[in-house]
Design an enzyme around this catalytic site. Sequence first.
Site, mmCIF file in Angstrom:
data_model
loop_
_atom_site.group_PDB
_atom_site.id
_atom_site.type_symbol
_atom_site.label_atom_id
_atom_site.label_comp_id
_atom_site.label_asym_id
_atom_site.label_seq_id
_atom_site.Cartn_x
_atom_site.Cartn_y
_atom_site.Cartn_z
ATOM 1 N N HIS A 64 0.976 -1.249 0.151
ATOM 2 C CA HIS A 64 0.482 -0.022 0.200
ATOM 3 C C HIS A 64 1.446 1.284 -0.389
ATOM 4 O O HIS A 64 2.307 1.345 0.879
ATOM 5 C CB HIS A 64 -1.083 0.551 1.235
ATOM 6 C CG HIS A 64 -2.351 -1.075 1.406
ATOM 7 N ND1 HIS A 64 -3.244 -1.315 1.841
ATOM 8 C CD2 HIS A 64 -2.428 -1.936 0.117
ATOM 9 C CE1 HIS A 64 -4.115 -1.932 2.180
ATOM 10 N NE2 HIS A 64 -3.380 -2.711 0.596
ATOM 11 N N GLU A 108 0.909 4.111 1.920
ATOM 12 C CA GLU A 108 1.592 4.083 3.136
ATOM 13 C C GLU A 108 2.657 3.505 3.569
ATOM 14 O O GLU A 108 3.313 3.838 3.908
ATOM 15 C CB GLU A 108 0.370 4.044 3.908
ATOM 16 C CG GLU A 108 -0.829 4.750 3.823
ATOM 17 C CD GLU A 108 -2.062 4.126 3.311
ATOM 18 O OE1 GLU A 108 -3.226 4.189 2.990
ATOM 19 O OE2 GLU A 108 -1.677 3.167 2.167
ATOM 20 N N CYS A 123 -6.280 1.832 6.220
ATOM 21 C CA CYS A 123 -6.840 0.493 6.711
ATOM 22 C C CYS A 123 -6.247 0.128 8.010
ATOM 23 O O CYS A 123 -5.607 0.935 8.130
ATOM 24 C CB CYS A 123 -6.370 -0.722 5.426
ATOM 25 S SG CYS A 123 -4.998 -1.137 5.288
ATOM 26 N N CYS A 164 -1.940 -0.179 7.234
ATOM 27 C CA CYS A 164 -1.416 0.904 7.309
ATOM 28 C C CYS A 164 -1.544 1.207 8.927
ATOM 29 O O CYS A 164 -0.726 2.293 9.249
ATOM 30 C CB CYS A 164 -2.217 1.517 6.126
ATOM 31 S SG CYS A 164 -1.446 0.658 4.714
#
Length: 147
Positions: free
Chosen positions: A51, A53, A81, A84
């Site tokens: 992701h 992040e 999420c 993260c």
Amino acid sequence: MKRSMMDVAIEEARAAAGRGEVPVGAVAVKDGMVLARAGNRTLELADPTAHAEMLAIRAACAALGSQRLPGVDLYVTLEPCPMCAAAISFARIRRLYFGAADEKGGAVENGVRFYASPTCHHRPEVYSGIGETEAAALLRDFFRDRR
């Protein structure tokens, strides 16, 4: 400065969409300087943890030579999420700025609300809705075009 750094995150989200990835971008900043910037790369890297992040946090840690990022602010186009949100906490990110809320997968203001959990050891300051209109439009357009 908040808006200009979110603009950088939105650029990363656009680049992710151009690669066929879900358009999410992130930028790690310390003392006004960009340490790292990234967009989603889960498909490209065949890695469910890639992701935006996570990639930005990893690169910022490498840039500073540390597993902790005190004094670092993270700008993300979409509410993080659970994975993260936990990484942001573990990295000791100072402030989290995010654009669009994620009612289905978010873990900051929606879902599990990770930072409100009694087991959360570090809670960043959280500022939501920055660049929300543009970030949400990128996501809406991306998914509309795939239907």
